[in-house]
Design a protein around this motif. Structure first.
Motif, short mmCIF file in Angstrom:
data_model
loop_
_atom_site.label_atom_id
_atom_site.label_comp_id
_atom_site.label_asym_id
_atom_site.label_seq_id
_atom_site.Cartn_x
_atom_site.Cartn_y
_atom_site.Cartn_z
N SER A 88 -0.98 1.70 -5.11
CA SER A 88 0.35 1.12 -5.39
C SER A 88 1.49 2.11 -5.16
CB SER A 88 0.43 0.56 -6.82
OG SER A 88 -0.47 -0.50 -6.98
N TRP A 89 1.23 3.31 -4.65
CA TRP A 89 2.29 4.28 -4.42
C TRP A 89 3.11 3.88 -3.20
CZ3 TRP A 89 4.02 7.48 -7.86
CH2 TRP A 89 4.86 8.54 -7.50
N VAL A 90 4.33 4.42 -3.13
CA VAL A 90 5.19 4.23 -1.97
C VAL A 90 5.51 5.59 -1.40
CG1 VAL A 90 7.36 3.29 -1.09
CG2 VAL A 90 6.19 2.14 -2.98
N TYR A 91 5.22 5.77 -0.11
CA TYR A 91 5.45 7.04 0.56
C TYR A 91 6.72 6.90 1.40
CZ TYR A 91 0.65 7.66 -0.93
OH TYR A 91 -0.50 7.75 -1.69
N TRP A 92 7.83 7.44 0.88
CA TRP A 92 9.14 7.21 1.49
C TRP A 92 9.28 7.91 2.83
CZ3 TRP A 92 11.67 3.34 -0.40
CH2 TRP A 92 11.43 2.96 -1.72
N SER A 93 8.44 8.89 3.11
CA SER A 93 8.49 9.54 4.42
C SER A 93 8.13 8.56 5.54
CB SER A 93 7.55 10.75 4.47
OG SER A 93 6.22 10.38 4.13
N ASN A 94 7.45 7.48 5.20
CA ASN A 94 7.07 6.49 6.21
C ASN A 94 8.24 5.60 6.63
OD1 ASN A 94 4.36 7.32 6.12
ND2 ASN A 94 3.91 5.92 4.44
N TRP A 95 9.35 5.65 5.90
CA TRP A 95 10.45 4.71 6.13
C TRP A 95 11.80 5.41 6.24
CZ3 TRP A 95 7.39 0.85 6.98
CH2 TRP A 95 6.24 0.67 6.20
N PHE A 96 11.84 6.65 6.70
CA PHE A 96 13.06 7.44 6.57
C PHE A 96 14.24 6.88 7.36
CE2 PHE A 96 12.00 9.50 10.64
CZ PHE A 96 13.25 9.74 11.17
N GLY A 97 14.05 6.15 8.46
CA GLY A 97 15.18 5.73 9.28
C GLY A 97 15.68 4.33 9.02
N LEU A 98 15.16 3.69 7.99
CA LEU A 98 15.52 2.29 7.75
C LEU A 98 17.00 2.07 7.48
CD1 LEU A 98 12.64 0.67 5.65
CD2 LEU A 98 13.54 -0.12 7.84
N ASP A 99 17.70 3.09 6.99
CA ASP A 99 19.12 2.91 6.69
C ASP A 99 19.91 2.51 7.93
OD1 ASP A 99 18.39 5.83 7.15
OD2 ASP A 99 20.54 5.88 7.50
N ALA A 100 19.40 2.83 9.12
CA ALA A 100 20.12 2.51 10.36
C ALA A 100 20.16 1.01 10.64
CB ALA A 100 19.48 3.24 11.54
N VAL A 101 19.22 0.25 10.07
CA VAL A 101 19.18 -1.19 10.34
C VAL A 101 19.18 -2.00 9.04
CG1 VAL A 101 18.05 -1.04 12.58
CG2 VAL A 101 16.65 -1.03 10.52
N THR A 102 19.56 -1.36 7.93
CA THR A 102 19.53 -2.05 6.65
C THR A 102 20.74 -2.97 6.49
OG1 THR A 102 18.25 -0.34 5.54
CG2 THR A 102 19.61 -1.74 4.15
N ARG A 103 20.46 -4.20 6.15
CA ARG A 103 21.51 -5.17 5.86
C ARG A 103 21.95 -5.06 4.41
NH1 ARG A 103 20.85 -11.61 7.33
NH2 ARG A 103 22.99 -12.25 6.89
N ASN A 104 20.98 -4.85 3.53
CA ASN A 104 21.26 -4.51 2.14
C ASN A 104 19.97 -4.12 1.45
OD1 ASN A 104 20.15 -6.72 0.23
ND2 ASN A 104 21.21 -7.92 1.81
N VAL A 105 20.12 -3.46 0.31
CA VAL A 105 18.98 -3.14 -0.55
C VAL A 105 19.27 -3.76 -1.91
CG1 VAL A 105 17.62 -1.33 -1.64
CG2 VAL A 105 18.59 -0.96 0.64
N GLN A 106 18.36 -4.60 -2.37
CA GLN A 106 18.57 -5.21 -3.68
C GLN A 106 17.48 -4.76 -4.64
OE1 GLN A 106 18.20 -9.60 -5.16
NE2 GLN A 106 20.34 -9.31 -4.56
N VAL A 107 17.89 -4.26 -5.79
CA VAL A 107 16.99 -3.84 -6.84
C VAL A 107 17.09 -4.85 -7.98
CG1 VAL A 107 16.38 -2.04 -8.49
CG2 VAL A 107 17.22 -1.42 -6.22
N GLN A 108 16.00 -5.56 -8.24
CA GLN A 108 15.92 -6.46 -9.39
C GLN A 108 15.11 -5.75 -10.47
OE1 GLN A 108 14.50 -10.39 -8.37
NE2 GLN A 108 15.69 -10.46 -6.48
#
Length: 923
Positions: free
Chosen positions: A186-206
């Motif tokens: 269940s861990w999340v390895y953020w190094s796998n997703w480092f460039g997503l900010d370039a195509v992010t429409r939004n980030v929602q935290v519930q």
């Protein structure tokens, strides 16, 4: 005299006329995603109006008075608002709803203000652009109530996030509605997703159980990253970033929006390199993203692929406080320093050292080589994800979405095979790789039993490899039964196979190693005299297989000022383990015989050896565990600007794979229990033109949380006990406020006060030795002890000013306190060292409270329809020395203490002052 008066009057006319004018300005956004919309028609009188610019903003000048402003855009419902323009400047904003449901609404479970009864925060691209800098994505969320995110050891991509005291193992992270938490742990390895900010429409935290439809283990909350697509605005962007410690990142992104014939393309590519915020925590990686959309009749078909192949150096373990700063340790009452090294600074990383890889000639002379810096701990991974989607608008009331995806993971992490003892560090406190290299080439490294010329390595660098193949299918249906009721249902199918093994990566001058084969390590199906070389698998090799079948139904109601939802979901998780290094097995009658490489077994008059036909690898039976969720909530809009909500939820959650099987075995852990979560939440929100606030309180009970087995000594022997689970209670209150008293001034603030404690008392935990003989029992008592590893008190604030068009200045303040260092609550067995002078159980050591100040500035301008932007961020502006992560009574502490104080803790210090500057061009 009359002529003079007439001249004065004529001159005054323009000023009198000007004084009667005022400006009306505002921003138009998508009501679902919060994204700004360019090209929107804004009309304030017949034949008079304007359109929003590339940033979704508009401005026009009118005479003072009352106006009805109407905004319209293709695919959205027209919206009108009445405005009294009697001030010098008037601001009015619009949030447009789509005529039909969008793909984001159907698939991504995006909560809506004044409608969805959950606590949530939506982060728009502008905030990412202004605040992200060189940080990992979770770090931006520290200005969200209830969130605690750190960069841990400082390695690029090694961040972690806690929400309301729950680690990210219990926070569901999704990309466009697709879950990405590891299927085994269940861990999340953020190094796998480092460039997503370039195509992010939004980030929602519930926060809390949230409103996600899927049967996902969102105990602490959900985090959904929504990417751009055919419904986004056309944009071509080139961005160059530079920063402290050699940080360099180049990014190119393109979104076509909707093209002719219904096509749409989104692309992004990024490269980054940095020397690292701590010594030898360097990083280099690529990011790629491609999404192609096509509208075919009532369908939107899209295929996308993304990935981020990377490698980065790490700082693996926390160290005693004095190792970093002797003065800081003394200020916390540490009065003895038994370790050899101290005062080495915040950048100190014990994982690297110098090495000359010379060649030893036949005459024993050396051919010299360049001296290199070698970090023994390097993470390397590539996790491409490919997705095929079909979003089908059957009619105005029925929408069907189908998503097939696959995720392939390749890579792992390196580390020394044997623990580097303190006497193997050089005078600078770095690993003395040279001594290992010299030893591997020395005269004692020749073992004639195996080879008279080759050298056996006593120390080498291994790689823990974790490859996987993951397939999934998400199918969702949304049916608008009436204006009041909506119905949704769907399935979530997943199949995952992870392959895990240890592999020789660097023999440090040696030629081979000999593996010690035992019951719990090594390949029992090969010759124990095998000479293992670089690339060979050693120590362990197994596959973990996880199957998941889930489904949900959800009913939503919206009538007048009321809105509500009820969600019922369920899943069935299957677990299987195949061990390739355990002795092979064969069924003979009612008996299962285990036959290793050197075994000869006589049974029922037959002889069984490694050559016997029908031998199979050991594999467990399938273990299937059902889980379900029931949750619902109600929202009531008190006025046009105020609303209240409440939600309740009950869920059961299957344990992670790592808590299903005994370590180094295919045997199931005894008494496997599902985790249980009960949650309730109340909230109040106010949204006015210049003021907005959200206040909510939560109460969550977590039962049967899985923990590691207890290991202790009984009469000098190691014994192990399986705890069925422990319980915790998380409660707290959260407040966030936004005030915009002037058009050029925005003030935000938040407060989050948590009270998270363990509530378990467990008696009679059975203790077994390695022969599975019962050696006694043990009790443990964690009742009333604070939950660890996240700050329970959080305050934050920011001021953003825009003194001129396109120019902004922002200052941020974040304060964290009541962080109880990480520890194993199940280890509190009532022994004297765990009790205080009054016989009460000691709490974990609490790190000092700390605050951080960040500063951001930027300027954007347009020349011939091309927008340019320059941004600068300075993080930890005051260069604050602080502890961000700590472990209590850490066994890696040299020497180890058990005193529940600063001397007994090992820590990571936070990162010091650093800056990032960027230049961006948008076409």
């Amino acid at each position: 005299m009359k002529k003079f008066i007439l001249i004065i009057a004529l001159l005054a006319v323009p000023f009198i006329t000007l004084a009667q004018k005022t400006k009306i300005s505002g921003t138009v956004r998508d009501a679902t995603t919060g994204e700004t919309i360019p090209g929107v028609n804004v009309v304030y009188a017949e034949g008079k109006g304007t359109v929003t610019d590339i940033s979704g903003t508009f401005t026009f000048t009118v005479d003072k008075g009352d106006y009805t402003i109407s905004v319209s855009y293709v695919g959205y419902m027209t919206q009108t608002k009445k405005v009294s323009a009697n001030e010098n400047n008037t601001t009015v904003d619009f949030a447009l709803s789509t005529v039909t449901l969008s793909e984001v609404e159907v698939v991504a479970d995006i909560a809506k203000t004044r409608e969805t009864p959950v606590a949530f925060t939506t982060v728009l691209p502008a905030k990412l652009q202004e605040e992200l800098g060189s940080q990992d994505l979770p770090m931006v969320l520290n200005s969200t109530p209830g969130v605690y995110a750190t960069q841990q050891g400082g390695g690029d991509g090694d961040s972690r996030i806690n929400i309301r005291g729950f680690s990210q193992r219990n926070v569901a992270v999704m990309i466009d509605g697709i879950p990405v938490n590891d299927m085994e742990n269940s861990w999340v390895y953020w190094s796998n997703w480092f460039g997503l900010d370039a195509v992010t429409r939004n980030v929602q935290v519930q926060r809390g159980l949230g409103a996600s439809k899927l049967a996902i283990p969102s105990v602490g909350g959900t985090m959904n990253i929504v990417t751009s697509g055919i419904n986004s605005q056309r944009l071509l962007s080139a961005k160059q970033e530079v920063g402290s410690d050699g940080y360099l990142r180049s990014t190119l992104a393109y979104n076509s929006g909707k093209l002719k014939h219904g096509w749409g393309v989104t692309f992004a590519g990024s490269y980054k390199y940095t020397d690292g915020n701590v010594d030898e925590a360097w990083s280099k990686g690529w990011f790629y993203y491609l999404k192609v959309d096509k509208i075919i009749g009532k369908h939107i078909i899209s295929i996308s692929g993304l990935g981020a192949p990377q490698q980065h150096g790490q700082r693996p373990y926390k160290k005693p406080i004095a190792t970093t700063s002797l003065e800081y340790a003394r200020s916390l009452g540490v009065d003895s320093f038994p370790q050899k090294y101290y005062g080495l600074g915040e950048r100190y990383n014990q994982a690297w050292g110098y090495l000359e890889r010379y060649t030893l000639n036949d005459d024993k002379t050396k051919t010299r080589a360049d001296v290199e810096k070698l970090n023994g701990y390097v993470n390397y991974f590539h996790k491409p994800m490919i997705t095929l989607r079909d979003f089908w608008q059957v009619n105005e009331k029925l929408y069907i979405s189908n998503i097939a995806y696959t995720s392939l993971g390749f890579g792992g992490g390196t580390s020394p095979k044997n623990t580097v003892a303190e006497n193997n560090l050089d005078a600078r406190g770095q690993v003395n790789w040279q001594s290992y290299y010299d030893g591997n080439l020395g005269p004692f490294s020749i073992n004639p039993t195996y080879s008279k010329t080759e050298h056996i390595a006593s120390q080498y660098i291994k790689s823990s490899v974790n490859n996987h193949v993951w397939y999934g299918l998400l199918s969702t249906i949304n049916w608008k039964i009436s204006k009041t009721f909506d119905f949704a249902g769907g399935i979530d199918l997943r199949s995952y196979r992870g392959s895990h093994f240890e592999q020789i990566r660097d023999l440090l001058g040696g030629d081979y190693v000999i593996e010690n084969v035992g019951l719990t390590q090594g390949d029992n199906n090969s010759d124990s005299k095998t000479m293992h070389r670089v690339g060979d698998k050693t120590n362990y090799y197994y596959d973990g297989i996880v199957r998941w079948g889930g489904g949900f139904v959800q009913a939503e109601m919206k009538a007048g000022n009321w809105s509500a939802f009820l969600n019922v979901s369920g899943s069935y998780s299957g677990f299987k383990k195949i061990d390739y290094f355990a002795k092979k097995v064969i069924k003979e009658g009612d008996s299962l015989l285990k036959v290793g490489y050197s075994d000869t077994i006589q049974y029922n008059g037959k002889t069984f050896t490694r050559e016997t036909p029908g031998l199979k690898y050991q594999e467990s039976d399938w273990k299937w565990i059902p889980s379900y969720t029931i949750k619902g909530g109600v929202n009531y809009n008190l006025t046009e600007s105020m609303n209240i909500f409440a939600n309740l939820g009950y869920l059961t959650k299957a344990r992670d794979f790592r808590y299903i099987y005994e370590r180094n075995s295919i045997n199931l852990i005894k008494n496997i229990r599902s985790e249980v979560v009960e949650a309730a939440e109340l909230g109040y929100s106010v949204n006015m033109r210049k003021f907005a606030a959200n206040l909510n309180g939560y109460y969550t009970i977590w039962k049967n949380k899985a923990v590691n087995p207890i290991t202790t000594l009984v009469e000098g022997d190691n014994v192990t006990g399986e705890i069925p689970g422990i319980d915790a209670r998380h409660m707290g209150v959260e407040l966030d406020v936004l005030v915009k008293p002037l058009n050029w001034l925005e003030v935000q603030g938040l407060a989050s006060l948590g009270d998270w404690i363990w509530t378990s008392v467990v008696k009679g935990v059975e203790l077994y030795d390695s022969y599975q003989k019962l050696r006694g029992t043990m009790d443990f008592n964690a009742k009333g002890i604070h939950v660890d590893d996240a700050a329970q008190t959080q305050y934050a604030g920011s001021i953003r000013v825009t003194p001129a068009k396109g120019f902004y200045l922002k200052g941020q303040f974040t304060y964290f306190s009541r962080y109880y260092s990480a520890f194993a609550a199940e280890s509190l067995n009532g022994s004297p060292e765990t009790l205080d002078a009054n016989g009460n159980q000691k709490d974990s050591w609490m790190i000092p409270a700390y605050y951080l100040v960040d500063a951001h500035a930027g300027y954007s301008f347009k020349v011939n329809k091309i927008r340019y932007a320059v941004r600068v961020s300075v993080l930890n502006l005051l260069d604050k020395l602080y502890i961000s992560d700590a472990a209590n009574n850490d066994t890696y502490n040299i020497p180890a203490f058990n005193d529940f104080d600063a001397k007994s803790a090992s820590v990571f210090f936070g990162i010091g002052r650093r800056y990032t500057a960027s230049f961006e061009v948008n076409f």
